[in-house]
Design an enzyme around this catalytic site. Structure first.
Site, mmCIF file in Angstrom:
data_model
loop_
_atom_site.group_PDB
_atom_site.id
_atom_site.type_symbol
_atom_site.label_atom_id
_atom_site.label_comp_id
_atom_site.label_asym_id
_atom_site.label_seq_id
_atom_site.Cartn_x
_atom_site.Cartn_y
_atom_site.Cartn_z
ATOM 1 N N ARG A 56 -1.413 6.868 9.394
ATOM 2 C CA ARG A 56 -1.452 6.313 8.028
ATOM 3 C C ARG A 56 -1.509 7.420 6.968
ATOM 4 N NH1 ARG A 56 -3.681 0.874 8.268
ATOM 5 N NH2 ARG A 56 -2.826 -0.058 10.151
ATOM 6 N N LYS A 59 -5.537 7.464 11.965
ATOM 7 C CA LYS A 59 -5.905 7.968 10.635
ATOM 8 C C LYS A 59 -6.260 9.453 10.668
ATOM 9 C CE LYS A 59 -7.442 3.484 9.052
ATOM 10 N NZ LYS A 59 -8.542 2.649 8.554
ATOM 11 N N ARG A 62 0.868 -1.184 0.000
ATOM 12 C CA ARG A 62 0.000 0.000 0.000
ATOM 13 C C ARG A 62 0.901 1.228 0.000
ATOM 14 N NH1 ARG A 62 -3.543 -0.262 5.079
ATOM 15 N NH2 ARG A 62 -4.782 -1.747 3.891
ATOM 16 N N LYS A 85 -3.325 1.621 14.963
ATOM 17 C CA LYS A 85 -3.343 2.464 13.763
ATOM 18 C C LYS A 85 -3.999 3.817 14.052
ATOM 19 C CE LYS A 85 -5.777 -0.369 11.153
ATOM 20 N NZ LYS A 85 -6.770 -0.966 10.218
ATOM 21 N N CYS A 125 -7.802 -10.967 1.269
ATOM 22 C CA CYS A 125 -7.820 -10.512 2.662
ATOM 23 C C CYS A 125 -7.936 -11.693 3.633
ATOM 24 C CB CYS A 125 -8.977 -9.548 2.895
ATOM 25 S SG CYS A 125 -9.004 -9.007 4.613
ATOM 26 N N CYS A 148 -13.623 -1.904 6.304
ATOM 27 C CA CYS A 148 -12.766 -1.166 5.361
ATOM 28 C C CYS A 148 -13.557 -0.494 4.245
ATOM 29 C CB CYS A 148 -11.719 -2.090 4.766
ATOM 30 S SG CYS A 148 -10.754 -2.941 6.018
ATOM 31 N N CYS A 199 -15.232 -3.289 0.184
ATOM 32 C CA CYS A 199 -13.809 -3.507 0.505
ATOM 33 C C CYS A 199 -13.274 -4.640 -0.364
ATOM 34 C CB CYS A 199 -13.659 -3.846 1.973
ATOM 35 S SG CYS A 199 -14.279 -5.496 2.362
ATOM 36 N N CYS A 249 -16.044 -8.056 6.594
ATOM 37 C CA CYS A 249 -15.954 -8.433 8.007
ATOM 38 C C CYS A 249 -16.174 -7.162 8.816
ATOM 39 C CB CYS A 249 -14.600 -9.091 8.317
ATOM 40 S SG CYS A 249 -13.263 -7.925 8.607
HETATM 41 FE FE1 SRM Z 1 -8.757 -1.939 6.262
HETATM 42 C C1 SRM Z 1 -7.270 -4.471 7.943
HETATM 43 C C2 SRM Z 1 -8.008 -3.376 3.333
HETATM 44 C C3 SRM Z 1 -9.605 0.916 4.693
HETATM 45 C C4 SRM Z 1 -10.367 -0.888 9.099
HETATM 46 N N1 SRM Z 1 -7.752 -3.619 5.730
HETATM 47 C C5 SRM Z 1 -7.183 -4.516 6.587
HETATM 48 C C6 SRM Z 1 -6.367 -5.563 5.812
HETATM 49 C C7 SRM Z 1 -4.969 -5.049 5.691
HETATM 50 C C8 SRM Z 1 -6.414 -6.994 6.362
HETATM 51 C C9 SRM Z 1 -5.311 -7.399 7.328
HETATM 52 O O1 SRM Z 1 -5.125 -6.741 8.365
HETATM 53 O O2 SRM Z 1 -4.638 -8.385 7.030
HETATM 54 C C10 SRM Z 1 -7.121 -5.497 4.445
HETATM 55 C C11 SRM Z 1 -6.316 -5.932 3.218
HETATM 56 C C12 SRM Z 1 -7.220 -6.490 2.148
HETATM 57 C C13 SRM Z 1 -6.540 -6.651 0.842
HETATM 58 O O3 SRM Z 1 -6.342 -7.813 0.417
HETATM 59 O O4 SRM Z 1 -6.209 -5.652 0.209
HETATM 60 C C14 SRM Z 1 -7.647 -4.081 4.470
HETATM 61 N N2 SRM Z 1 -8.661 -1.317 4.390
HETATM 62 C C15 SRM Z 1 -8.413 -2.081 3.288
HETATM 63 C C16 SRM Z 1 -8.680 -1.328 1.999
HETATM 64 C C17 SRM Z 1 -7.723 -1.705 0.873
HETATM 65 C C18 SRM Z 1 -10.152 -1.537 1.585
HETATM 66 C C19 SRM Z 1 -10.523 -1.115 0.201
HETATM 67 O O5 SRM Z 1 -11.278 -1.887 -0.401
HETATM 68 O O6 SRM Z 1 -10.128 -0.053 -0.280
HETATM 69 C C20 SRM Z 1 -8.537 0.115 2.520
HETATM 70 C C21 SRM Z 1 -7.120 0.584 2.467
HETATM 71 C C22 SRM Z 1 -6.973 1.922 3.055
HETATM 72 C C23 SRM Z 1 -5.635 2.563 2.841
HETATM 73 O O7 SRM Z 1 -5.312 2.842 1.694
HETATM 74 O O8 SRM Z 1 -4.967 2.830 3.842
HETATM 75 C C24 SRM Z 1 -8.957 -0.066 3.982
HETATM 76 N N3 SRM Z 1 -9.728 -0.239 6.822
HETATM 77 C C25 SRM Z 1 -10.102 0.768 5.973
HETATM 78 C C26 SRM Z 1 -11.109 1.588 6.581
HETATM 79 C C27 SRM Z 1 -11.833 2.760 5.924
HETATM 80 C C28 SRM Z 1 -11.124 4.066 6.139
HETATM 81 O O9 SRM Z 1 -10.117 4.134 6.851
HETATM 82 O O10 SRM Z 1 -11.619 5.054 5.608
HETATM 83 C C29 SRM Z 1 -11.342 1.055 7.844
HETATM 84 C C30 SRM Z 1 -12.417 1.527 8.862
HETATM 85 C C31 SRM Z 1 -12.078 2.796 9.531
HETATM 86 C C32 SRM Z 1 -11.382 2.545 10.844
HETATM 87 O O11 SRM Z 1 -10.169 2.388 10.829
HETATM 88 O O12 SRM Z 1 -12.081 2.481 11.854
HETATM 89 C C33 SRM Z 1 -10.459 -0.083 7.992
HETATM 90 N N4 SRM Z 1 -8.759 -2.541 8.199
HETATM 91 C C34 SRM Z 1 -9.531 -2.000 9.200
HETATM 92 C C35 SRM Z 1 -9.335 -2.779 10.401
HETATM 93 C C36 SRM Z 1 -9.984 -2.524 11.781
HETATM 94 C C37 SRM Z 1 -9.227 -1.573 12.609
HETATM 95 C C38 SRM Z 1 -9.773 -1.439 14.003
HETATM 96 O O13 SRM Z 1 -9.994 -0.317 14.435
HETATM 97 O O14 SRM Z 1 -9.966 -2.466 14.669
HETATM 98 C C39 SRM Z 1 -8.439 -3.824 10.061
HETATM 99 C C40 SRM Z 1 -7.916 -4.950 10.979
HETATM 100 C C41 SRM Z 1 -6.914 -4.466 11.977
HETATM 101 O O15 SRM Z 1 -6.375 -3.379 11.900
HETATM 102 O O16 SRM Z 1 -6.664 -5.262 12.887
HETATM 103 C C42 SRM Z 1 -8.117 -3.648 8.672
HETATM 104 FE FE1 SF4 Z 2 -10.693 -7.545 4.815
HETATM 105 FE FE2 SF4 Z 2 -12.568 -7.117 6.585
HETATM 106 FE FE3 SF4 Z 2 -11.194 -5.085 5.629
HETATM 107 FE FE4 SF4 Z 2 -12.900 -6.271 4.069
HETATM 108 S S1 SF4 Z 2 -13.422 -5.208 5.963
HETATM 109 S S2 SF4 Z 2 -10.790 -5.754 3.508
HETATM 110 S S3 SF4 Z 2 -12.769 -8.357 4.735
HETATM 111 S S4 SF4 Z 2 -10.373 -6.694 6.883
#
Ligand code: SRM
Ligand code: SF4
Length: 574
Positions: free
Chosen positions: A156, A220, A86, A218, A444, A487, A438, A483
């Site tokens: 981030r 943001k 990323r 993390k 993922c 995301c 997402c 999930c």
């Molecule tokens: Fe996310 C984890 C993809 C935006 C909350 N996110 C992940 C991971 C890296 C899975 C992992 O930990 O192994 C996913 C990788 C999937 C893949 O194969 O690409 C993933 N997140 C994404 C992306 C690519 C979704 C998309 O379809 O665009 C977004 C990449 C953002 C970026 O460029 O930095 C993405 N993730 C978000 C958002 C939305 C936002 O920030 O606007 C959220 C919710 C907002 C928030 O943070 O509350 C989000 N991602 C999470 C979480 C839960 C964090 C938490 O507070 O518990 C995880 C899991 C974790 O961190 O443990 C996670």
């Molecule tokens: Fe993966 Fe869950 Fe984030 Fe979707 S919402 S990319 S399934 S960690």
């Protein structure tokens, strides 16, 4: 802003055994670990022990293709380990030359060949094998891109409203997004040493803002230009809401403590909106950013990662205590917030003319997945545009792309390439443009249900329901997330699906179109078919009983189909 400068008030610190991630960070020699040794180990395609976590701070996740996992196990092969990268791209702005470099790398060296635009204004490569990882970083470095701190317990990629039209305020806001991103970056030289063969330095480095154990979780940050809330402030720990006077950015309202993730079955976790701390003039932005980060660094929960984000710190210590500490550390007092309003979130597709006489074309990229599909050669089209474009490219937080700053003389040529390659949105419904998912399966590791691969057909089904009820031109902000991590930001949608198991989702209703209301769970763990049956009924009622221009989410709240989530700590699960 080290903790020596501001002694930590013990009453705000969670006592107990620190989480394993704290040990990993502490032992990592400022994020170096033994990543370099792992890189030369060709017995496995993956990273071992602590390095599995540490590569995240360098912008990578170890993954494997879950579709082929069982087949490989049958053949007694380890999963096909690879990394997802990323990039760090504050404000989502990229030059045509940078685009061409990432296009070529994805084509030549990744398993999927795609460029995936994310919900946070950057791009991901999926499926890069170990022997290509250094080449990937060096390729990016040559065109001025890195992936430092795009994952891990750090600040981030910093988002900024993708507003190409009012170029002066946008330029100023964008410059702030870049400055904040750089100010909050880790200072360790680990990235350069490991990936760019940089000179080894003695490890006397210090992390004055993040701390040598980095953040508890993390973090943001955004810079948003009202009335457009395209970057969804309430998903973020720290937001700078740009306030302009006579077309110049003069300061920011500061919103702290948003976040969307939760864990199924754990009611101590919930999505939460950010609180408004008040107004500061622009020159205090960096000090306030550092102060918010440092308070979260010192007071955030390092015992339980599930409750470690800023939103939980605010709930635990109280908003006023957190704010007072930020004022003390930043040396500023928040003034009353300046009035502002969010009225929209979606991207404005097609051509618009900017105040500077240049043109901007926003193209719709379903799921943000840039690839050549039969009859829709998106990847080729983007690359062809990049070859002749003299402005920049902007990635939006809705996973779309803006070809910005087009000279009038290039407009027709760019339009033709876009049209020939399926990048123009004629015929794409409002519903499709207002839908997002997402990544989820197959890459993922945390996915519980399909999201990206389910979205296109789910949208077709909703389009049919809207047409059946005579309102085909209307739309619902519809988001699917595989999930509860959220995301795809389903927790700020009018209709949000949260993956529970294969083909099963928790069904949330009642968010608004501006991204200021969290949708409440309507039904738990139901099938795609059941969701459509409910939507059929509810869209039918909306078409008949909805008031003029009343949005679907507002209608569901007014008619008490679901209760509004006002204070999510108290009423999200009530
Ligand atoms: Fe996310 C984890 C993809 C935006 C909350 N996110 C992940 C991971 C890296 C899975 C992992 O930990 O192994 C996913 C990788 C999937 C893949 O194969 O690409 C993933 N997140 C994404 C992306 C690519 C979704 C998309 O379809 O665009 C977004 C990449 C953002 C970026 O460029 O930095 C993405 N993730 C978000 C958002 C939305 C936002 O920030 O606007 C959220 C919710 C907002 C928030 O943070 O509350 C989000 N991602 C999470 C979480 C839960 C964090 C938490 O507070 O518990 C995880 C899991 C974790 O961190 O443990 C996670
Ligand atoms: Fe993966 Fe869950 Fe984030 Fe979707 S919402 S990319 S399934 S960690």
């Amino acid at each position: 802003m080290s903790s020596q400068e501001f002694p930590i008030d013990k009453q705000f610190v969670v006592e107990g055994k620190l989480s394993e991630n704290e040990r990993i960070k502490g032992d990592s020699n400022l994020l170096r670990g033994t990543i370099s040794e792992d890189l030369t180990d060709d017995l496995t395609g993956g990273f071992t022990s602590d390095n599995f976590q540490l590569i995240r701070f360098h912008g990578m996740y170890q993954q494997d293709d879950r579709d082929i996992r069982a087949e490989r196990a049958k053949q007694k092969l380890e999963p096909l380990q690879n990394v997802m990268l990323r990039a760090r791209l504050p404000g989502g702005i990229i030059t045509p030359d940078q685009w061409l470099a990432i296009d070529k790398f994805a084509e030549d060296h990744s398993l999927y060949g795609s460029i995936r635009l994310t919900t946070r204004q950057t791009f991901q490569f999926h499926g890069v094998l170990k022997p290509q990882i250094k080449l990937m970083h060096q390729t990016l470095n040559k065109v001025g891109i890195d992936s430092i701190a795009t994952a891990g317990d750090v600040n981030r990629n910093v988002l900024c409203t993708s507003n190409p039209v009012e170029s002066v305020v946008h330029q100023q806001a964008y410059q702030w997004a870049k400055k904040i991103s750089e100010h909050l970056l880790p200072k360790t030289k680990a990235y350069a040493e490991i990936w760019l063969d940089g000179e080894k330095v003695e490890t006397t480095e210090e992390e004055p803002i993040l701390g040598n154990n980095y953040l508890p979780r993390k973090f943001k940050t955004t810079v948003v230009i009202p009335p457009h809330n395209d970057i969804d402030v309430h998903a973020n720990d720290l937001n700078f809401v740009a306030i302009a006077e006579q077309g110049e950015l003069v300061g920011f309202n500061v919103l702290v403590g948003g976040g969307l993730a939760m864990t199924h079955g754990d009611h101590t976790t919930f999505p939460r909106k950010a609180d408004d701390f008040g107004y500061i003039s622009a020159e205090h932005a960096l000090d306030v950013a550092a102060a918010v980060v440092s308070v979260q660094r010192d007071w955030g929960n390092r015992v339980n990662r599930k409750n470690a984000k800023t939103k939980y710190t605010l709930e635990r210590v109280g908003v006023e205590n957190f704010k007072a500490e930020v004022e003390k550390r930043a040396g500023v007092s928040f003034a009353d917030s300046r009035p502002y309003e969010f009225t929209s979130r979606g991207d404005r597709f097609g051509w618009v003319e900017g105040v500077d006489g240049k043109y901007h074309l926003t193209v719709f990229i379903e799921n943000g997945r840039i690839l050549d599909y039969p009859g829709k050669t998106l990847k080729t089209g983007c690359a062809e545009i990049a070859k002749i474009h003299t402005g920049d490219l902007r990635l939006t937080a809705n996973q779309n792309l803006i070809i910005a700053g087009v000279e009038p003389k290039n407009k027709d040529a760019i339009e033709k390439i876009a049209r020939d390659n399926g990048l123009i949105t004629d015929g794409v419904s409002n519903q499709r443009m207002d839908s997002m998912a997402c990544v989820s399966l197959p890459t993922c590791p945390l996915a519980m249900a399909e999201a990206e691969r389910y979205l296109p057909s789910a949208v077709t089904d909703i389009e049919e329901l809207l047409a059946k009820h005579g309102i085909a031109e209307r739309s619902i902000i519809f988001r699917v997330t595989g999930c509860p991590n959220g995301c795809g930001r389903a927790m700020l949608a009018e209709v949000g699906l949260v993956g529970k198991g294969p083909g099963k989702y928790n069904f949330h209703l009642g968010g608004d179109r501006q991204g200021t209301r969290i949708p409440k769970m309507y039904k738990e763990n139901i099938s795609e078919q059941e969701i459509l049956e409910d939507l059929d009924l509810l869209i039918g009622k909306w078409s008949k009983d909805g008031q003029e221009n009343e949005a679907f989410g507002d209608f569901l709240i007014r008619t008490e189909v679901v209760a509004p989530v006002v204070n999510s700590a108290k009423d999200f699960y009530a």
